[in-house]
Design an enzyme around this catalytic site. Sequence first.
Site, PDB file in Angstrom:
ATOM      1  N   SER A 269       0.845  -1.190   0.000  1.00  0.00           N
ATOM      2  CA  SER A 269       0.000   0.000   0.000  1.00  0.00           C
ATOM      3  C   SER A 269       0.879   1.238   0.000  1.00  0.00           C
ATOM      4  O   SER A 269       1.746   1.394   0.857  1.00  0.00           O
ATOM      5  CB  SER A 269      -0.916   0.017   1.231  1.00  0.00           C
ATOM      6  OG  SER A 269      -1.562   1.264   1.358  1.00  0.00           O
ATOM      7  N   LYS A 270       0.638   2.125  -0.954  1.00  0.00           N
ATOM      8  CA  LYS A 270       1.372   3.385  -0.998  1.00  0.00           C
ATOM      9  C   LYS A 270       1.075   4.212   0.247  1.00  0.00           C
ATOM     10  O   LYS A 270       1.937   4.935   0.762  1.00  0.00           O
ATOM     11  CB  LYS A 270       0.977   4.160  -2.261  1.00  0.00           C
ATOM     12  CG  LYS A 270       1.672   5.518  -2.415  1.00  0.00           C
ATOM     13  CD  LYS A 270       3.162   5.378  -2.569  1.00  0.00           C
ATOM     14  CE  LYS A 270       3.814   6.741  -2.802  1.00  0.00           C
ATOM     15  NZ  LYS A 270       5.281   6.651  -2.800  1.00  0.00           N
ATOM     16  N   ARG A 271      -0.158   4.099   0.775  1.00  0.00           N
ATOM     17  CA  ARG A 271      -0.538   4.864   1.962  1.00  0.00           C
ATOM     18  C   ARG A 271       0.305   4.483   3.175  1.00  0.00           C
ATOM     19  O   ARG A 271       0.448   5.257   4.112  1.00  0.00           O
ATOM     20  CB  ARG A 271      -2.021   4.654   2.275  1.00  0.00           C
ATOM     21  CG  ARG A 271      -2.960   5.335   1.303  1.00  0.00           C
ATOM     22  CD  ARG A 271      -4.395   5.287   1.819  1.00  0.00           C
ATOM     23  NE  ARG A 271      -4.886   3.925   1.908  1.00  0.00           N
ATOM     24  CZ  ARG A 271      -5.456   3.258   0.915  1.00  0.00           C
ATOM     25  NH1 ARG A 271      -5.575   3.846  -0.271  1.00  0.00           N
ATOM     26  NH2 ARG A 271      -5.895   2.034   1.080  1.00  0.00           N
ATOM     27  N   ASP A 279       9.345   5.607  -6.772  1.00  0.00           N
ATOM     28  CA  ASP A 279      10.243   5.531  -5.618  1.00  0.00           C
ATOM     29  C   ASP A 279      11.446   4.641  -5.926  1.00  0.00           C
ATOM     30  O   ASP A 279      12.592   4.987  -5.606  1.00  0.00           O
ATOM     31  CB  ASP A 279       9.510   4.954  -4.406  1.00  0.00           C
ATOM     32  CG  ASP A 279       8.432   5.881  -3.877  1.00  0.00           C
ATOM     33  OD1 ASP A 279       8.578   7.105  -4.019  1.00  0.00           O
ATOM     34  OD2 ASP A 279       7.433   5.371  -3.329  1.00  0.00           O
TER      35      ASP A 279
END
Length: 501
Positions: A269-271, A279
């Site tokens: 999850s990027k969150r 990245d």
Amino acid sequence: MALDRQWFQDMEARIPQGQVRTRFAPSPTGYMHVGNLRTALYTYLIARHAGGRFLLRIEDTDQARLVDGADARIYAALTACGLHWDEGPDVGGPVGPYVQTQRRELYGKYAQLLLDTGHAYRCFCSEHRLAQLRQDDPNAKYDRHCLSLTPEQVEEKLAAGQPFVVRQRIPEGSTTFQDAVYGEITVDNGELDDQILLKSDGLPTYNFANVVDDHLMGITHVVRGAEYLSSTPKYNLLYAAFGWQVPTYIHCASVLITDSDTGATRKMSKRKGDPSYEDLAQQGYLPQAVVNYVALLGWAPHGALAERELFTLDELADAFEVSGISKSPSCFDLDKLTYFNAAYLRALPPEEFARLARPYLRQGVQNPAYDLDAIAQLLQARCEKLSDIPEKVDFFDALPDYDPALFTNKKSKTDPQVARAMLQAALPVLSQLPVWEQPAIHDALVQLAQSLEVKNATLLWPVRIALAGKAVTPGGAVEICHILGREEALKRIQAGLDKLA
């Protein structure tokens, strides 16, 4: 509303036939995360393996979640990874436009077709009423309140300008579909919600636009995450309502990661700060290494290639079989990606490595007197990712304030006393060299070690520590001496002697 049947026939006539056609259809709502990249990659490989067409479609109907510049990041990431699309927003194609908001008018016509055939109905329920339903039971399906409206009541509400959405009418019974990975799946239709197809602003929902666009673009194979398995019966019922052929479904298990804080395994999850493609690129991972590694997150080659790890993109396309996709989740391992990246860096032509390394070298070595290409030659066999470079080479610009304990090395049989003797012996030999070339420096130091009756390492270890002030360096004493130049090298050796005084 009277529908123009000829228009629908013309739309059908545009659909390409007789070829494998796949699509990557991202929403421009943020960065390209690893799961997105894997979906795009598998979609691309299926098309290329079959000699078919790979399409890019931008699904931007969720206007509230759009992020400025996200579409450009999608294009850049795909291009960097070599996933070049045959049709798309920027290159066009026979079934465009390839941006959903630019196809807005056609969704209303297909929604009307479903209304006319009884497979959909208008829902005039207010947000307040729907919120109350959810308040009573957050998981409750829509209660079909508007399905019972008579034609006269519907016309009355339309005449009054009451806003509405169009909902899919889920029939009774069950729906069975085939997935290339998970096999045959049957779902009781009673578990399915009468999902919204067309929103009150006239834009389609993701699920409706997906089906309409996939059919009109001739998509034969649909790759998506396993989390969409539960939505697939709704897609199939829409295909059946229109009388369209269902594409081949290929659902892929999740990509997991070990949470660095809790140690638990969870979905990426990027969150939660997990790396996106961007990245990884910023961290110095090569796109070809990322692509190679991501391809193996849930897929494995067959036969003679079963034990192989390193593949070019073309080799992946040749080897890729849908039957190699696993039902089990895969785990993203940054150390494993680093291993792949190091292999790719070492396999690069030296001039290509030097080109890629140059901006990172310049971060660590700003003195224009030093030959960056020569430093790059030292790094290539010792570099795992490009972002490691500045820290590895910053000693060229400025000798760090190192601990004299570094001169002690058991393997090289050195301690402060031995190191001081070695540096005292090396200083005049190096200062008197007629030419400051690498072979000359090498021969002089090797001959000095022989005359001192010590192993080469006993001399070269303290010389390298004095030159770099680090225990680990790209290249040895000879190479560093040469790049630093005579004046700086002698100055640093004298500084080492001063530390050992």
